[in-house]
Motif scaffolding. Structure first.
Motif, PDB file in Angstrom:
ATOM      1  N   GLU A  67       0.813  -1.213   0.000  1.00 50.55           N
ATOM      2  CA  GLU A  67       0.000   0.000   0.000  1.00 50.55           C
ATOM      3  C   GLU A  67       0.850   1.268   0.000  1.00 50.55           C
ATOM      4  O   GLU A  67       0.331   2.358  -0.241  1.00 50.55           O
ATOM      5  N   GLY A  68       2.139   1.136   0.308  1.00 48.00           N
ATOM      6  CA  GLY A  68       3.029   2.290   0.282  1.00 48.00           C
ATOM      7  C   GLY A  68       3.333   2.914   1.622  1.00 48.00           C
ATOM      8  O   GLY A  68       4.028   3.926   1.698  1.00 48.00           O
ATOM      9  N   TYR A  69       2.847   2.335   2.719  1.00 53.70           N
ATOM     10  CA  TYR A  69       3.089   2.907   4.037  1.00 53.70           C
ATOM     11  C   TYR A  69       4.503   2.632   4.537  1.00 53.70           C
ATOM     12  O   TYR A  69       5.082   3.463   5.253  1.00 53.70           O
ATOM     13  N   SER A 110       7.777   4.607   4.974  1.00 54.33           N
ATOM     14  CA  SER A 110       8.141   5.092   3.643  1.00 54.33           C
ATOM     15  C   SER A 110       8.736   6.493   3.730  1.00 54.33           C
ATOM     16  O   SER A 110       8.292   7.343   4.503  1.00 54.33           O
ATOM     17  N   ARG A 145      -1.330   5.583  -2.358  1.00 54.28           N
ATOM     18  CA  ARG A 145       0.047   6.009  -2.077  1.00 54.28           C
ATOM     19  C   ARG A 145       0.141   7.529  -2.002  1.00 54.28           C
ATOM     20  O   ARG A 145       0.834   8.093  -1.153  1.00 54.28           O
TER      21      ARG A 145
END
Length: 241
Positions: A67-69, A81, A163
């Protein structure tokens, strides 16, 4: 031989409630900047805090990385991130494109139940503004645009939107940490009014108008986020033209 908790094949599915609480808590800590960009995510500490064994926590880490965390690399601890010149340059370039596309698609696809959910989120966003509740103001702004993304019903845009919203929330929290001036209060109410207009355009299925509104809404945010990111030590240029 009896299996240890870490070896049990059921560990990733049994503690569903605790795992869901961990997921929600970790996402909130990241977007609120309680966990700073680049900070180590202590897997063992999370296991202890939420009463989980390592397999479900590791599974959640993989999900949140997708998910981009967080960022996962071989032989390194998980980290929040990063926010650096390259990621933020991409953010400021991509944001208006993704917001316009998802909002226009939402206007084409939204139903009455979708609109009702969006109005409820907007109600909470306004309450957070009135209460000068920074955390919930950022949270419900994030949920507002995420709900529009769900309404767009596009599997290609949704991962990019998710994101994007992570860094939008983190930059928003950076900006909102300052005491609200009179002009800032005015612009927060202006942003809330823009939300109302976006809802109206989506409800009327006016995709062109919805796109115009969200582009103006983004521009209002962009000016402040670039102004306040630089004092935090983030190399964010004021213009990418």
């Amino acid at each position: 031989m009896k299996q240890s908790p870490d070896e049990s094949p059921l560990d990733t599915t049994v503690p569903l409630d605790r795992k869901a609480v961990l997921a929600d808590t970790l996402r909130r800590r990241i977007v609120s900047m309680e966990l700073q960009p680049g900070a180590v995510v202590d897997e063992l500490a999370l296991c202890d805090e939420f009463g989980l064994s390592r397999p479900p926590v590791r599974e959640l880490m993989r999900q949140m990385a997708a998910e981009g965390y967080i960022e996962l690399e071989a032989n390194r601890a998980a980290r929040v991130s990063s926010m650096n010149y390259h990621s933020l340059r991409s953010f400021f370039l991509a944001a208006p494109l993704i917001y316009v596309a998802t909002t226009q698609l939402a206007a084409a696809n939204a139903n009455a139940a979708d609109i009702a959910r969006l109005k409820e989120i907007q109600k909470r966003f306004r309450q957070a503004i009135d209460a000068d509740d920074v955390d919930n103001r950022v949270l419900y702004n994030d949920q507002f645009h995420l709900e529009i993304g769900r309404m767009a019903q596009n599997d290609y845009l949704m991962p990019s939107l998710r994101r994007l919203l992570i860094d939008h929330a983190r930059l928003g929290k950076t900006f909102y940490r300052y005491p609200a001036s009179e002009s800032m209060q005015h612009e927060m109410h202006q942003a809330a009014n823009q939300h109302d207009e976006i809802i109206d355009a989506i409800e009327r299925r006016d995709a062109e108008r919805a796109g115009e509104l969200v582009k103006a809404h983004w521009e209002l945010s962009r000016r402040h986020m670039t102004d306040y990111a630089i004092p935090e030590g983030l190399e964010v240029p004021l213009s990418f033209a």
